[in-house]
Scaffold this motif. Structure first.
Motif, mmCIF file in Angstrom:
data_model
loop_
_atom_site.group_PDB
_atom_site.id
_atom_site.type_symbol
_atom_site.label_atom_id
_atom_site.label_comp_id
_atom_site.label_asym_id
_atom_site.label_seq_id
_atom_site.Cartn_x
_atom_site.Cartn_y
_atom_site.Cartn_z
ATOM 1 N N UNK A 52 0.849 -1.204 0.000
ATOM 2 C CA UNK A 52 0.000 0.000 0.000
ATOM 3 C C UNK A 52 0.877 1.244 0.000
ATOM 4 N N UNK A 53 0.594 2.152 -0.938
ATOM 5 C CA UNK A 53 1.215 3.477 -0.849
ATOM 6 C C UNK A 53 0.155 4.452 -0.358
ATOM 7 N N UNK A 54 0.510 5.203 0.661
ATOM 8 C CA UNK A 54 -0.396 6.191 1.256
ATOM 9 C C UNK A 54 -0.011 7.575 0.726
ATOM 10 N N UNK A 55 -0.978 8.335 0.239
ATOM 11 C CA UNK A 55 -0.699 9.672 -0.306
ATOM 12 C C UNK A 55 0.095 9.569 -1.581
ATOM 13 N N UNK A 56 -0.417 8.785 -2.530
ATOM 14 C CA UNK A 56 0.364 8.391 -3.712
ATOM 15 C C UNK A 56 0.501 9.474 -4.769
ATOM 16 N N UNK A 57 -0.241 10.554 -4.654
ATOM 17 C CA UNK A 57 -0.121 11.637 -5.643
ATOM 18 C C UNK A 57 -0.400 11.129 -7.045
ATOM 19 N N UNK A 58 0.552 11.361 -7.949
ATOM 20 C CA UNK A 58 0.387 10.936 -9.351
ATOM 21 C C UNK A 58 0.809 9.483 -9.571
ATOM 22 N N UNK A 59 1.223 8.813 -8.507
ATOM 23 C CA UNK A 59 1.550 7.386 -8.622
ATOM 24 C C UNK A 59 2.960 7.083 -9.108
ATOM 25 N N UNK A 60 3.830 8.093 -9.102
ATOM 26 C CA UNK A 60 5.194 7.866 -9.614
ATOM 27 C C UNK A 60 5.926 6.807 -8.793
ATOM 28 N N UNK A 61 5.713 6.800 -7.478
ATOM 29 C CA UNK A 61 6.377 5.800 -6.621
ATOM 30 C C UNK A 61 5.622 4.471 -6.737
ATOM 31 N N UNK A 62 4.301 4.558 -6.778
ATOM 32 C CA UNK A 62 3.479 3.333 -6.881
ATOM 33 C C UNK A 62 3.841 2.540 -8.133
ATOM 34 N N UNK A 63 4.131 3.241 -9.216
ATOM 35 C CA UNK A 63 4.506 2.540 -10.460
ATOM 36 C C UNK A 63 5.795 1.745 -10.247
ATOM 37 N N UNK A 64 6.720 2.309 -9.477
ATOM 38 C CA UNK A 64 7.979 1.597 -9.198
ATOM 39 C C UNK A 64 7.732 0.400 -8.258
ATOM 40 N N UNK A 65 6.816 0.585 -7.294
ATOM 41 C CA UNK A 65 6.485 -0.529 -6.397
ATOM 42 C C UNK A 65 5.884 -1.665 -7.225
ATOM 43 N N UNK A 66 4.958 -1.295 -8.123
ATOM 44 C CA UNK A 66 4.273 -2.313 -8.949
ATOM 45 C C UNK A 66 5.272 -3.055 -9.833
ATOM 46 N N UNK A 67 6.311 -2.366 -10.289
ATOM 47 C CA UNK A 67 7.309 -3.012 -11.147
ATOM 48 C C UNK A 67 8.057 -4.107 -10.388
#
Ligand SMILES: C[S@@+](CC[C@H](N)C(=O)[O-])C[C@H]1O[C@@H](n2cnc3c(N)ncnc32)[C@H](O)[C@@H]1O
Length: 266
Positions: A52-67
Protein backbone atom coordinates in the motif's frame (compact mmCIF):
# COMPACT_ATOMS: atom_id res chain seq x y z
CA UNK A 1 -3.04 29.63 5.75
CA UNK A 2 -2.88 25.82 5.85
CA UNK A 3 -0.42 23.84 3.74
CA UNK A 4 -2.25 23.38 0.36
CA UNK A 5 -0.97 19.77 0.19
CA UNK A 6 -3.29 18.93 3.10
CA UNK A 7 -6.14 19.29 0.62
CA UNK A 8 -4.88 19.35 -2.97
CA UNK A 9 -8.42 18.98 -4.31
CA UNK A 10 -9.47 22.30 -2.73
CA UNK A 11 -6.77 24.07 -4.76
CA UNK A 12 -8.79 23.48 -7.95
CA UNK A 13 -7.84 22.24 -11.42
CA UNK A 14 -4.95 24.68 -11.95
CA UNK A 15 -3.24 23.75 -8.68
CA UNK A 16 -3.78 20.02 -9.34
CA UNK A 17 -2.14 20.43 -12.75
CA UNK A 18 0.82 22.24 -11.14
CA UNK A 19 1.15 19.47 -8.54
CA UNK A 20 1.03 16.76 -11.24
CA UNK A 21 3.93 18.44 -13.07
CA UNK A 22 5.93 19.00 -9.86
CA UNK A 23 5.55 15.42 -8.60
CA UNK A 24 6.37 13.79 -11.93
CA UNK A 25 9.39 16.10 -12.41
CA UNK A 26 10.78 15.30 -8.97
CA UNK A 27 10.18 11.57 -9.33
CA UNK A 28 12.12 11.52 -12.61
CA UNK A 29 15.28 13.04 -11.07
CA UNK A 30 18.11 10.46 -11.04
CA UNK A 31 18.75 11.04 -7.33
CA UNK A 32 15.06 10.47 -6.51
CA UNK A 33 15.02 7.28 -8.57
CA UNK A 34 18.11 6.14 -6.63
CA UNK A 35 16.50 6.96 -3.25
CA UNK A 36 13.28 5.12 -4.13
CA UNK A 37 14.98 2.07 -5.68
CA UNK A 38 17.30 1.83 -2.66
CA UNK A 39 14.42 1.58 -0.20
CA UNK A 40 12.35 -0.71 -2.45
CA UNK A 41 15.37 -3.03 -2.64
CA UNK A 42 15.18 -3.63 1.12
CA UNK A 43 11.49 -4.67 1.06
CA UNK A 44 10.23 -8.24 0.69
CA UNK A 45 7.88 -8.72 -2.26
CA UNK A 46 6.41 -12.15 -1.53
CA UNK A 47 4.22 -14.02 -4.00
CA UNK A 48 0.71 -12.59 -3.90
CA UNK A 49 1.69 -9.88 -1.42
CA UNK A 50 -0.29 -6.72 -0.72
CA UNK A 51 1.54 -3.37 -0.80
CA UNK A 52 0.00 0.00 0.00
CA UNK A 53 1.21 3.48 -0.85
CA UNK A 54 -0.40 6.19 1.26
CA UNK A 55 -0.70 9.67 -0.31
CA UNK A 56 0.36 8.39 -3.71
CA UNK A 57 -0.12 11.64 -5.64
CA UNK A 58 0.39 10.94 -9.35
CA UNK A 59 1.55 7.39 -8.62
CA UNK A 60 5.19 7.87 -9.61
CA UNK A 61 6.38 5.80 -6.62
CA UNK A 62 3.48 3.33 -6.88
CA UNK A 63 4.51 2.54 -10.46
CA UNK A 64 7.98 1.60 -9.20
CA UNK A 65 6.49 -0.53 -6.40
CA UNK A 66 4.27 -2.31 -8.95
CA UNK A 67 7.31 -3.01 -11.15
CA UNK A 68 8.74 -5.04 -8.24
CA UNK A 69 5.53 -6.56 -6.90
CA UNK A 70 5.23 -9.36 -9.49
CA UNK A 71 1.94 -11.14 -8.92
CA UNK A 72 1.34 -9.12 -5.75
CA UNK A 73 -1.15 -6.27 -5.60
CA UNK A 74 -0.30 -2.59 -5.14
CA UNK A 75 -3.00 -0.25 -3.87
CA UNK A 76 -2.12 3.42 -4.21
CA UNK A 77 -4.33 5.49 -1.95
CA UNK A 78 -4.67 9.25 -2.40
CA UNK A 79 -7.30 11.71 -1.10
CA UNK A 80 -7.40 13.97 -4.18
CA UNK A 81 -9.75 12.63 -6.87
CA UNK A 82 -7.99 14.86 -9.41
CA UNK A 83 -4.61 13.32 -8.62
CA UNK A 84 -6.08 9.81 -8.70
CA UNK A 85 -7.45 10.55 -12.18
CA UNK A 86 -4.03 11.79 -13.33
CA UNK A 87 -2.31 8.79 -11.71
CA UNK A 88 -4.55 6.31 -13.54
CA UNK A 89 -3.71 7.92 -16.89
CA UNK A 90 0.03 7.97 -16.16
CA UNK A 91 0.06 4.32 -15.04
CA UNK A 92 -1.35 2.94 -18.27
CA UNK A 93 -2.52 -0.59 -17.80
CA UNK A 94 -0.37 -2.17 -15.04
CA UNK A 95 -2.61 -5.03 -13.91
CA UNK A 96 -1.16 -5.24 -10.37
CA UNK A 97 -1.63 -1.52 -9.60
CA UNK A 98 -4.86 0.12 -8.48
CA UNK A 99 -5.49 3.73 -7.50
CA UNK A 100 -8.25 4.74 -5.14
CA UNK A 101 -9.23 7.76 -3.10
CA UNK A 102 -8.55 7.38 0.59
CA UNK A 103 -7.32 9.10 3.73
CA UNK A 104 -4.10 7.84 5.31
CA UNK A 105 -5.57 8.63 8.72
CA UNK A 106 -8.31 6.00 8.27
CA UNK A 107 -7.21 3.24 5.91
CA UNK A 108 -9.74 0.69 4.68
CA UNK A 109 -7.41 -2.32 5.09
CA UNK A 110 -7.90 -5.00 7.74
CA UNK A 111 -5.55 -5.39 10.68
CA UNK A 112 -2.40 -7.34 9.81
CA UNK A 113 -3.23 -7.69 6.09
CA UNK A 114 -0.47 -5.72 4.32
CA UNK A 115 3.15 -6.64 3.54
CA UNK A 116 4.59 -3.18 2.91
CA UNK A 117 3.41 0.40 3.41
CA UNK A 118 5.14 3.37 1.76
CA UNK A 119 4.68 7.05 2.61
CA UNK A 120 6.76 9.25 0.33
CA UNK A 121 6.75 12.96 1.23
CA UNK A 122 3.35 12.66 2.87
CA UNK A 123 3.93 12.92 6.62
CA UNK A 124 5.50 16.40 6.36
CA UNK A 125 2.11 17.52 4.98
CA UNK A 126 -0.18 16.13 7.69
CA UNK A 127 -1.22 17.66 11.00
CA UNK A 128 -0.83 14.51 13.11
CA UNK A 129 1.68 11.97 11.74
CA UNK A 130 1.07 9.74 14.78
CA UNK A 131 -2.36 8.79 13.43
CA UNK A 132 -0.83 7.79 10.07
CA UNK A 133 1.94 5.75 11.69
CA UNK A 134 -0.55 3.97 13.95
CA UNK A 135 -2.67 3.15 10.89
CA UNK A 136 0.38 1.76 9.07
CA UNK A 137 1.29 -0.33 12.14
CA UNK A 138 -2.29 -1.59 12.38
CA UNK A 139 -2.58 -2.80 8.78
CA UNK A 140 0.93 -4.29 8.52
CA UNK A 141 1.44 -8.02 8.96
CA UNK A 142 3.93 -9.03 11.64
CA UNK A 143 7.30 -8.73 9.89
CA UNK A 144 5.88 -6.25 7.37
CA UNK A 145 7.70 -3.02 6.69
CA UNK A 146 6.91 0.69 6.59
CA UNK A 147 8.99 3.11 4.52
CA UNK A 148 8.75 6.81 5.33
CA UNK A 149 10.73 8.93 2.92
CA UNK A 150 10.51 12.67 3.42
CA UNK A 151 12.35 15.90 2.80
CA UNK A 152 14.01 17.94 5.49
CA UNK A 153 12.31 21.18 4.47
CA UNK A 154 13.93 23.20 7.26
CA UNK A 155 17.33 22.66 5.63
CA UNK A 156 16.11 23.15 2.06
CA UNK A 157 18.15 25.78 0.22
CA UNK A 158 18.54 27.58 -3.09
CA UNK A 159 21.12 30.01 -1.72
CA UNK A 160 24.11 31.20 -3.70
CA UNK A 161 24.47 34.26 -1.47
CA UNK A 162 23.22 35.76 1.77
CA UNK A 163 19.55 36.83 1.39
CA UNK A 164 19.43 35.28 -2.10
CA UNK A 165 15.90 35.94 -3.52
CA UNK A 166 15.61 32.38 -4.87
CA UNK A 167 16.48 31.02 -1.44
CA UNK A 168 13.77 33.27 0.00
CA UNK A 169 11.35 31.33 -2.24
CA UNK A 170 12.66 28.00 -0.91
CA UNK A 171 12.19 29.23 2.66
CA UNK A 172 8.73 30.63 1.83
CA UNK A 173 7.75 27.28 0.28
CA UNK A 174 8.81 25.44 3.45
CA UNK A 175 6.75 27.87 5.52
CA UNK A 176 3.55 27.85 3.43
CA UNK A 177 3.49 24.52 1.54
CA UNK A 178 4.66 22.17 4.29
CA UNK A 179 2.91 21.35 7.57
CA UNK A 180 5.93 20.32 9.67
CA UNK A 181 9.29 21.32 8.21
CA UNK A 182 11.01 19.74 11.24
CA UNK A 183 9.33 16.33 10.81
CA UNK A 184 12.39 14.31 9.80
CA UNK A 185 14.18 14.65 13.13
CA UNK A 186 11.11 13.34 14.95
CA UNK A 187 10.52 10.31 12.72
CA UNK A 188 12.49 7.65 14.64
CA UNK A 189 10.69 8.44 17.90
CA UNK A 190 7.29 8.58 16.22
CA UNK A 191 7.80 5.20 14.50
CA UNK A 192 8.95 3.59 17.77
CA UNK A 193 5.91 5.06 19.57
CA UNK A 194 3.69 3.36 16.96
CA UNK A 195 5.22 0.01 17.98
CA UNK A 196 7.55 -0.31 14.97
CA UNK A 197 11.22 -1.29 15.08
CA UNK A 198 13.41 1.16 13.18
CA UNK A 199 15.83 -0.78 10.97
CA UNK A 200 17.28 2.06 8.89
CA UNK A 201 17.45 5.83 9.05
CA UNK A 202 19.38 7.26 6.14
CA UNK A 203 19.98 10.78 4.81
CA UNK A 204 20.64 11.40 1.12
CA UNK A 205 21.40 14.77 -0.47
CA UNK A 206 19.00 15.77 -3.21
CA UNK A 207 20.96 18.34 -5.19
CA UNK A 208 19.27 20.18 -8.05
CA UNK A 209 21.71 21.73 -10.54
CA UNK A 210 19.62 21.22 -13.68
CA UNK A 211 15.96 20.75 -14.50
CA UNK A 212 12.78 22.08 -12.94
CA UNK A 213 12.89 20.15 -9.65
CA UNK A 214 13.55 23.18 -7.45
CA UNK A 215 11.45 25.45 -9.68
CA UNK A 216 8.52 24.04 -7.68
CA UNK A 217 9.73 26.03 -4.65
CA UNK A 218 10.15 29.23 -6.70
CA UNK A 219 6.95 28.83 -8.74
CA UNK A 220 4.61 27.85 -5.89
CA UNK A 221 6.09 30.38 -3.45
CA UNK A 222 5.91 33.28 -5.89
CA UNK A 223 2.37 32.29 -7.01
CA UNK A 224 1.33 32.34 -3.32
CA UNK A 225 2.98 35.73 -2.80
CA UNK A 226 1.29 37.19 -5.91
CA UNK A 227 -2.10 35.82 -4.77
CA UNK A 228 -1.60 37.42 -1.37
CA UNK A 229 -0.62 40.78 -2.82
CA UNK A 230 2.95 40.56 -1.51
CA UNK A 231 4.76 40.78 -4.86
CA UNK A 232 3.80 41.61 -8.43
CA UNK A 233 3.42 39.09 -11.26
CA UNK A 234 6.37 40.89 -12.90
CA UNK A 235 8.61 39.99 -9.95
CA UNK A 236 7.32 36.39 -9.99
CA UNK A 237 8.23 36.20 -13.70
CA UNK A 238 11.70 37.61 -12.92
CA UNK A 239 12.27 34.98 -10.21
CA UNK A 240 11.38 32.22 -12.68
CA UNK A 241 13.71 33.81 -15.26
CA UNK A 242 16.51 33.97 -12.69
CA UNK A 243 16.08 30.24 -11.99
CA UNK A 244 16.44 29.52 -15.72
CA UNK A 245 19.40 31.92 -16.03
CA UNK A 246 21.25 30.06 -13.27
CA UNK A 247 20.50 26.74 -14.93
CA UNK A 248 22.06 27.96 -18.20
CA UNK A 249 24.96 29.66 -16.39
CA UNK A 250 25.71 26.50 -14.40
CA UNK A 251 25.10 28.21 -11.04
CA UNK A 252 21.74 26.65 -10.10
CA UNK A 253 22.18 24.99 -6.69
CA UNK A 254 19.20 23.58 -4.88
CA UNK A 255 19.82 21.37 -1.90
CA UNK A 256 17.50 19.28 0.22
CA UNK A 257 18.34 16.44 2.61
CA UNK A 258 16.03 13.46 2.06
CA UNK A 259 15.42 11.08 4.94
CA UNK A 260 14.51 7.42 4.50
CA UNK A 261 13.23 5.53 7.52
CA UNK A 262 12.52 1.81 7.26
CA UNK A 263 10.69 0.23 10.18
CA UNK A 264 9.44 -3.31 10.78
CA UNK A 265 6.37 -4.47 12.63
CA UNK A 266 7.68 -7.01 15.18
C1 LIG B 1 4.09 16.05 -1.85
S1 LIG B 1 2.78 15.00 -2.31
C2 LIG B 1 3.58 13.43 -2.50
C3 LIG B 1 2.91 12.50 -3.48
C4 LIG B 1 3.64 11.20 -3.77
N1 LIG B 1 3.78 10.40 -2.58
C5 LIG B 1 5.00 11.47 -4.38
O1 LIG B 1 5.99 11.51 -3.65
O2 LIG B 1 5.08 11.68 -5.59
C6 LIG B 1 1.88 14.80 -0.79
C7 LIG B 1 0.68 13.93 -0.98
O3 LIG B 1 0.08 13.67 0.30
C8 LIG B 1 -1.31 13.62 0.09
N2 LIG B 1 -2.03 13.76 1.36
C9 LIG B 1 -2.34 14.90 2.02
N3 LIG B 1 -3.12 14.62 3.08
C10 LIG B 1 -3.29 13.27 3.10
C11 LIG B 1 -4.03 12.38 3.92
N4 LIG B 1 -4.76 12.82 4.95
N5 LIG B 1 -4.01 11.07 3.62
C12 LIG B 1 -3.28 10.61 2.58
N6 LIG B 1 -2.58 11.42 1.75
C13 LIG B 1 -2.58 12.72 2.00
C14 LIG B 1 -1.56 14.75 -0.88
O4 LIG B 1 -2.83 14.68 -1.49
C15 LIG B 1 -0.39 14.57 -1.85
O5 LIG B 1 -0.70 13.73 -2.91
Amino acid sequence: MADPFQNVEAGGAEFIETVVGALETRAAEPIMIEIVEQYLETLDFVDGGLHVEVGAGTGAIARRIAARAGNGQVIASEPSAGLVEAARKLAGGASNLKFETGDGAALRFEDGSVDNVVMHTVLSHVVDPTVFLNEAARILKNGGRLVVCDADFEKTSLANAWADPLDACAKYFAEHFVTDKFLTGKLRGLAAAAGLTVEEFRITSRTVTTGAGAMTWVGMASMHMVNNGLISQELADCLAAEYKRREVAGSLYGHQPFVTLIARKP
